[in-house]
Design a protein around this motif. Structure first.
Motif, mmCIF file in Angstrom:
data_model
loop_
_atom_site.group_PDB
_atom_site.id
_atom_site.type_symbol
_atom_site.label_atom_id
_atom_site.label_comp_id
_atom_site.label_asym_id
_atom_site.label_seq_id
_atom_site.Cartn_x
_atom_site.Cartn_y
_atom_site.Cartn_z
ATOM 1 N N GLU A 89 0.803 -1.219 0.000
ATOM 2 C CA GLU A 89 0.000 0.000 0.000
ATOM 3 C C GLU A 89 0.834 1.265 0.000
ATOM 4 N N GLY A 90 2.132 1.119 -0.217
ATOM 5 C CA GLY A 90 3.000 2.296 -0.104
ATOM 6 C C GLY A 90 3.319 2.978 -1.423
ATOM 7 N N ILE A 91 2.432 2.887 -2.410
ATOM 8 C CA ILE A 91 2.800 3.533 -3.670
ATOM 9 C C ILE A 91 2.620 5.059 -3.614
ATOM 10 N N GLU A 92 1.867 5.542 -2.639
ATOM 11 C CA GLU A 92 1.801 6.992 -2.434
ATOM 12 C C GLU A 92 2.941 7.434 -1.518
ATOM 13 N N GLU A 93 3.125 6.654 -0.464
ATOM 14 C CA GLU A 93 4.124 6.993 0.541
ATOM 15 C C GLU A 93 4.490 5.699 1.234
ATOM 16 N N GLY A 94 5.730 5.271 1.068
ATOM 17 C CA GLY A 94 6.063 3.995 1.697
ATOM 18 C C GLY A 94 7.501 3.561 1.433
ATOM 19 N N MET A 95 7.778 2.342 1.830
ATOM 20 C CA MET A 95 9.117 1.772 1.741
ATOM 21 C C MET A 95 9.694 1.912 0.339
ATOM 22 N N THR A 96 10.909 2.389 0.269
ATOM 23 C CA THR A 96 11.539 2.587 -1.038
ATOM 24 C C THR A 96 13.005 2.219 -0.957
ATOM 25 N N ARG A 97 13.481 1.549 -1.986
ATOM 26 C CA ARG A 97 14.902 1.212 -2.031
ATOM 27 C C ARG A 97 15.555 2.023 -3.135
ATOM 28 N N PHE A 98 16.704 2.612 -2.808
ATOM 29 C CA PHE A 98 17.445 3.400 -3.797
ATOM 30 C C PHE A 98 18.681 2.621 -4.227
ATOM 31 N N ILE A 99 18.917 2.575 -5.517
ATOM 32 C CA ILE A 99 20.078 1.831 -6.006
ATOM 33 C C ILE A 99 20.901 2.724 -6.903
ATOM 34 N N ASN A 100 22.183 2.808 -6.563
ATOM 35 C CA ASN A 100 23.083 3.707 -7.264
ATOM 36 C C ASN A 100 24.003 2.969 -8.207
ATOM 37 N N SER A 101 23.461 2.284 -9.200
ATOM 38 C CA SER A 101 24.383 1.623 -10.125
ATOM 39 C C SER A 101 23.651 1.217 -11.389
ATOM 40 N N THR A 102 24.429 0.800 -12.361
ATOM 41 C CA THR A 102 23.859 0.265 -13.592
ATOM 42 C C THR A 102 23.426 -1.177 -13.330
ATOM 43 N N ILE A 103 22.222 -1.521 -13.746
ATOM 44 C CA ILE A 103 21.768 -2.909 -13.615
ATOM 45 C C ILE A 103 21.970 -3.579 -14.971
ATOM 46 N N ARG A 104 22.793 -4.621 -14.972
ATOM 47 C CA ARG A 104 23.215 -5.229 -16.238
ATOM 48 C C ARG A 104 22.458 -6.515 -16.558
ATOM 49 N N SER A 105 22.670 -6.983 -17.782
ATOM 50 C CA SER A 105 22.025 -8.208 -18.247
ATOM 51 C C SER A 105 22.212 -9.353 -17.254
ATOM 52 N N GLY A 106 21.138 -10.038 -16.941
ATOM 53 C CA GLY A 106 21.212 -11.185 -16.037
ATOM 54 C C GLY A 106 21.030 -10.820 -14.576
ATOM 55 N N GLN A 107 21.072 -9.518 -14.261
ATOM 56 C CA GLN A 107 20.886 -9.119 -12.865
ATOM 57 C C GLN A 107 19.402 -8.896 -12.581
ATOM 58 N N VAL A 108 19.009 -9.229 -11.359
ATOM 59 C CA VAL A 108 17.619 -9.058 -10.946
ATOM 60 C C VAL A 108 17.598 -8.201 -9.690
ATOM 61 N N GLU A 112 10.388 -5.313 -1.791
ATOM 62 C CA GLU A 112 9.034 -5.376 -1.233
ATOM 63 C C GLU A 112 8.300 -4.046 -1.283
ATOM 64 N N GLY A 113 8.945 -3.013 -1.810
ATOM 65 C CA GLY A 113 8.301 -1.691 -1.858
ATOM 66 C C GLY A 113 8.563 -1.052 -3.204
ATOM 67 N N ASN A 114 8.823 0.264 -3.183
ATOM 68 C CA ASN A 114 9.159 0.988 -4.414
ATOM 69 C C ASN A 114 10.653 0.890 -4.698
ATOM 70 N N ILE A 115 11.037 1.036 -5.958
ATOM 71 C CA ILE A 115 12.460 1.014 -6.316
ATOM 72 C C ILE A 115 12.804 2.269 -7.106
ATOM 73 N N VAL A 116 13.897 2.915 -6.723
ATOM 74 C CA VAL A 116 14.428 4.031 -7.500
ATOM 75 C C VAL A 116 15.835 3.648 -7.943
ATOM 76 N N ILE A 117 16.099 3.720 -9.231
ATOM 77 C CA ILE A 117 17.432 3.378 -9.714
ATOM 78 C C ILE A 117 18.094 4.607 -10.297
ATOM 79 N N ILE A 118 19.233 4.954 -9.720
ATOM 80 C CA ILE A 118 19.990 6.088 -10.225
ATOM 81 C C ILE A 118 21.057 5.489 -11.124
ATOM 82 N N GLY A 119 20.688 5.260 -12.362
ATOM 83 C CA GLY A 119 21.555 4.565 -13.305
ATOM 84 C C GLY A 119 20.697 3.965 -14.403
ATOM 85 N N ASP A 120 21.318 3.170 -15.259
ATOM 86 C CA ASP A 120 20.597 2.556 -16.371
ATOM 87 C C ASP A 120 20.184 1.126 -16.026
#
Lengths: 204, 266
Positions: A89-108, A112-120
């Motif tokens: 229920e946190g799509i308005e306001e809730g748990m969020t994970r921030f990731i500071n890298s490029t996510i490459r082929s084969g990576q998953v 459990e919440g929102n994801i923000v990726i600072i990268g490609d």
């Protein structure tokens, strides 16, 4: 005999029975064994239903009848409503994970919440979130927002050219052929059971 | 029920054109009206979906099918151009140990009920991925290029195939450059066949059209003009039992080089 086809899981308000893929008679036997072992416990428990992707409706009903009439346990069968409550229920306001890298082929990346990726997110990579997905780079892999069925979730990216987008159980794919970066950040949302992509800064 | 023949495309060495060959033979046989499935066993480094231009359609993969997470039919992706052609993609987020050879045998035998030809793309190397790829195969086609290293690896693989009970593999020599062969700078077809001592199924010239078609995600075999496309069509005809002569690379050089040759021969 393979064990572990039948398991009991607790969620708020009761217990549900989870059935894995397997031979029906084996499942039935295992269920009966487990119920008999701790029949006193189950007499006081609130069983709210049976969950399993591989069993048919008839098989499910047979199991329900065994629980109801052979063991005389209470079963409310309001599993559906319990699972609806279980959506993130946190799509308005809730748990969020921030990731500071490029996510490459084969990576998953799963959360459990929102994801923000600072990268490609490169082709062949997979992002799965129970909530929204925001990518401050280019999304060329696969993004799945609202994985437990939340079609209110969105996917936004600075450069949105994904191989595939999934929101809840709805899937859309990239058109065949190459796409160029259009230079506008975009957001994907579900309208009328379809994923629609539109710019989120329409005046730019 | 179809012909049900399973063919593995393998090489030992990487980068010699296994995936391109799988895509083109699969497409070429489908163009003859056969039911064909191309299977990618390169788990973790999948490419066949990209070469076929079907990456955007993948929801389930070979590991999901083998583990029973989905039904076989759900894992099969229908080709965008040809009826009767399907892809079973590899998983990208797992590794070669996600599948066992026994599971491959079972999978291929199920595919045989539905398809005339099962073309299996093998990963490079001779480890578990290779063993998975050959587990369910009836026949093997070895791809090599006219380089000592590739031929050496092909020889090793032929020996391994024999040990696993797949005899009489057939040879495909890829990326031949006629100008270099003529100058004596590249091994010629006879040299390679001499060393490997197996039947030659076909030769494929080094061709820009392959790079272009790979990037487009549309196997070259369906195009009319490129020489490589003709070479793959010939191979398909031979698989179907027709007798087709080897490509005459000498008389198929580009017009420009012929003009140059005329100029310089004076």
């Amino acid at each position: 005999m393979r064990e572990g086809l039948v398991s009991f899981k607790g969620i708020n308000g009761g217990i549900y029975i989870n059935i894995k893929d397997g031979e029906f008679n084996t499942i039935l036997k295992e269920l009966e064994n487990k119920l008999e072992k701790s029949i006193d416990f189950f007499k006081d428990a609130k069983i709210i239903g049976i969950k399993g992707d591989s069993i048919t409706k008839e098989e499910k009903n047979e199991l329900l009848n065994v629980i109801k009439y052979k063991y005389e346990l209470n079963i409310t069968e309001d599993l559906e409503s319990h699972f609806k409550e279980d959506i993130f229920e946190g799509i308005e306001e809730g748990m969020t994970r921030f990731i500071n890298s490029t996510i490459r082929s084969g990576q998953v990346v799963e959360y459990e919440g929102n994801i923000v990726i600072i990268g490609d997110v490169n082709p062949g990579a997979l992002i799965k979130a129970r909530g929204n997905i925001v990518i401050l780079g280019s999304l060329k892999g696969v993004a799945h927002a609202g994985v437990d069925g939340n079609t209110q979730a969105f996917i936004a990216a600075y450069d949105l050219r994904p191989t595939q987008l999934r929101i809840g159980s709805i899937i859309s794919r990239k058109p065949d052929g190459n796409m160029d970066f259009i230079g506008i950040p975009e957001v994907a949302r579900v309208y009328n059971k379809e994923i629609i992509i539109e710019p989120y800064l329409p005046r730019k | 029920m179809g012909i049900g023949k399973a063919i593995v495309i393998t090489s030992g060495k990487g980068g010699v054109g296994k995936t391109t060959t799988t895509a083109n033979i699969g497409t070429g046989l489908a163009m003859h009206g056969y039911n064909v499935v191309v299977v990618d066993t390169d788990i973790g480094l999948r490419n066949l979906d990209v070469v076929m231009g079907l990456e955007n359609r993948i929801v389930y993969d070979i590991v999901d099918v083998v583990d029973g997470n989905c039904r076989l039919k759900q894992g099969l992706i229908r080709d965008k151009r040809f009826d009767g052609l399907y892809l079973l993609p590899a998983a990208q987020t797992k590794d070669k140990t996600a599948i066992k050879p026994e599971q491959m045998v079972e999978l291929v035998s199920k595919l045989k009920e539905e398809f005339d030809y099962i073309i299996i793309d093998s990963p490079a190397g001779i480890e578990q991925g290779f063993k998975n790829s050959i587990a369910g195969a009836d026949e093997a086609y070895i791809v090599t290029t006219p380089e000592i290293s590739a031929v050496r690896d092909a020889d090793r693989v032929i020996g391994l195939l024999e040990a696993y009970g797949i005899s009489n593999p057939k040879l495909i020599i890829n990326r031949i450059r006629y100008d270099m062969v003529k100058r004596g700078d590249m091994m010629n077809v006879e040299d390679i066949v001499d060393i490997l001592a197996i039947d030659l199924l076909g030769i494929i010239p080094d061709d820009e059209a392959i790079v272009i078609s790979t990037n487009k995600g549309e196997p070259v075999v369906a195009e009319e003009k490129p020489l490589s496309a003709k070479a793959y069509r010939n191979i398909c005809n031979r698989i179907l039992g027709k007798e087709v002569e080897l490509l005459d690379l000498e008389n198929n050089e580009g017009k420009l080089s012929k003009i140059l040759k005329l100029l310089f021969s004076k």
